[in-house]
Motif scaffolding. Structure first.
Motif, mmCIF file in Angstrom:
data_model
loop_
_atom_site.group_PDB
_atom_site.id
_atom_site.type_symbol
_atom_site.label_atom_id
_atom_site.label_comp_id
_atom_site.label_asym_id
_atom_site.label_seq_id
_atom_site.Cartn_x
_atom_site.Cartn_y
_atom_site.Cartn_z
ATOM 1 N N MET A 1 0.815 -1.099 -0.004
ATOM 2 C CA MET A 1 0.036 -0.018 -0.044
ATOM 3 C C MET A 1 1.005 1.509 -0.067
ATOM 4 O O MET A 1 1.976 1.370 0.524
ATOM 5 N N GLU A 2 0.361 2.346 -0.677
ATOM 6 C CA GLU A 2 1.301 3.500 -0.908
ATOM 7 C C GLU A 2 0.401 4.691 -0.507
ATOM 8 O O GLU A 2 -0.717 4.562 -0.045
ATOM 9 N N VAL A 3 1.231 5.651 0.038
ATOM 10 C CA VAL A 3 0.752 7.077 0.180
ATOM 11 C C VAL A 3 1.278 8.048 -0.482
ATOM 12 O O VAL A 3 2.488 8.062 -0.465
ATOM 13 N N VAL A 4 0.400 8.987 -0.947
ATOM 14 C CA VAL A 4 0.944 10.300 -1.588
ATOM 15 C C VAL A 4 0.460 11.478 -0.749
ATOM 16 O O VAL A 4 -0.577 11.764 -0.499
ATOM 17 N N LEU A 105 4.228 6.109 7.590
ATOM 18 C CA LEU A 105 3.577 6.175 9.161
ATOM 19 C C LEU A 105 4.549 6.179 10.163
ATOM 20 O O LEU A 105 4.655 6.673 11.174
ATOM 21 N N HIS A 106 5.696 5.160 9.909
ATOM 22 C CA HIS A 106 6.571 4.794 10.953
ATOM 23 C C HIS A 106 7.529 6.197 10.879
ATOM 24 O O HIS A 106 7.844 6.907 12.256
ATOM 25 N N LEU A 107 7.928 7.066 9.863
ATOM 26 C CA LEU A 107 8.635 8.261 9.960
ATOM 27 C C LEU A 107 7.756 9.268 10.650
ATOM 28 O O LEU A 107 8.158 9.871 11.460
ATOM 29 N N SER A 108 6.575 9.353 10.200
ATOM 30 C CA SER A 108 5.595 10.361 11.105
ATOM 31 C C SER A 108 5.345 10.173 12.409
ATOM 32 O O SER A 108 5.503 11.122 13.375
ATOM 33 N N LEU A 109 5.344 8.865 12.973
ATOM 34 C CA LEU A 109 5.439 8.960 14.358
ATOM 35 C C LEU A 109 6.516 9.134 14.985
ATOM 36 O O LEU A 109 6.875 9.627 16.104
ATOM 37 N N PHE A 127 2.629 -0.890 17.870
ATOM 38 C CA PHE A 127 2.194 0.329 18.041
ATOM 39 C C PHE A 127 1.451 1.214 16.814
ATOM 40 O O PHE A 127 0.425 1.552 17.035
ATOM 41 N N ARG A 128 2.175 0.890 15.622
ATOM 42 C CA ARG A 128 1.491 1.152 14.375
ATOM 43 C C ARG A 128 0.094 0.603 14.103
ATOM 44 O O ARG A 128 -0.813 1.117 13.679
ATOM 45 N N THR A 129 0.033 -0.631 14.449
ATOM 46 C CA THR A 129 -1.294 -1.465 14.253
ATOM 47 C C THR A 129 -2.241 -0.859 15.091
ATOM 48 O O THR A 129 -3.362 -0.676 14.703
ATOM 49 N N THR A 145 -1.806 10.618 7.379
ATOM 50 C CA THR A 145 -1.475 9.528 6.746
ATOM 51 C C THR A 145 -2.514 8.197 6.956
ATOM 52 O O THR A 145 -2.486 7.439 5.942
ATOM 53 N N CYS A 146 -3.161 8.156 8.010
ATOM 54 C CA CYS A 146 -4.099 7.356 8.108
ATOM 55 C C CYS A 146 -5.413 7.711 7.761
ATOM 56 O O CYS A 146 -6.488 6.823 7.829
#
Length: 285
Positions: A1-4, A105-109, A127-129, A145-146
């Protein structure tokens, strides 16, 4: 899955697109007429006119037509500018951040949540889950991002665009979630103002974790993240929380920080879209 993530013109969304979307969840045809009347960009206007000529009944929800799909992506995720003649046209702006959704999401957190245990792969994954299941709006970039909306819009965003299956709209509870989201300019300005402290805090945390080993490139990393140098340093010491991918993570955080600063400097908001498609396919729209 990607995010832009992409900068967008808040005025265009607030004055043109969002009012149409509010109307379109009741009746799509007059909403499209509203869009056509505001647009000075030929391709999108013609596609919407053809869609209208075909005959539309009902709302935007479940509207399956390639012309609508292409048009709504342009309207939501490209930068638009009002011309001297009054119509809105697209700006040829390539600034965007595209990446793997879980990594983003990892970087944002890492940037936003001091409690995020990024140095422990198992704990960080859990934690991300948990965060994905119930995001906190206080972690603005991570919640964007979510697909979390803050503030809640006057229309259900998942009825406008659904890609990966996320959808929740309970305005009475202050809840709106979809596979796309938006943050207004004043929020992006806050993120940009908070970036130096957030980046410094992350580096200090890593430095403490590395002790007694020294991180000689800490200053150079911060200079890169703040946009004062063009390239990140080559690390002599692998940052403990980043592991073997230290250089990659440092570069990606630099990209995120650069985009936030650029959007704030240009007085733009930010949109995000989560997709199962490849990033290149999205960016070509």
């Amino acid at each position: 899955m990607e995010v832009v993530l992409r900068p967008v013109n808040d005025a265009f969304l607030k004055e043109v697109v969002f009012p149409a979307l509010e109307q379109g969840v009741v009746d799509a045809a007059p909403a499209i007429e509203h869009l056509i009347a505001q647009l000075g960009e030929d391709q999108t206007r013609v596609e919407l006119e053809l869609l209208l000529d075909r005959g539309i009944e009902g709302t935007f929800f479940g509207l399956e037509d390639e012309r609508w799909s292409t048009s709504i992506y342009r309207l939501l995720f490209h930068e638009w500018k009002k011309s001297s003649r009054g119509g809105w046209g697209m700006v040829n702006e390539s600034l965007a951040y595209a990446g793997d959704w879980d990594s983003t999401l990892h970087l944002s957190l890492m940037l936003e949540d001091p409690a995020y245990p990024y140095w422990d792969e198992v704990k960080a994954s859990q934690f991300r889950t948990n965060f994905t299941a119930s995001p906190f709006s206080e972690q603005g970039l991570a919640s964007l991002t979510c697909g979390i909306w803050e503030p809640v819009p006057g229309f259900p965003p998942d009825q406008v665009l659904t890609v990966a299956g996320h959808g929740d709209y309970r305005p009475q509870d202050g809840v709106a979630r979809a596979d796309w989201s938006w943050r207004p300019l004043h929020v992006v300005n806050q993120w940009a103002a908070q970036l130096p402290n957030a980046l410094s805090r992350l580096l200090e945390k890593e430095s403490r974790r590395l002790r007694p080993v020294q991180a000689p490139e800490k200053h150079e990393v911060l200079q890169y993240w703040l946009g004062r140098t063009a390239q990140p340093p080559v690390l002599a010491v692998t940052f403990s929380g980043l592991g073997e991918r230290s250089n990659e993570w440092i570069r990606e955080i630099g990209y995120l920080a650069k985009m936030i600063r650029a959007a704030a400097a240009a007085q733009l908001g930010l949109t995000a879209v989560i997709s199962h498609r490849g990033v290149d396919d999205y960016l070509e729209r």
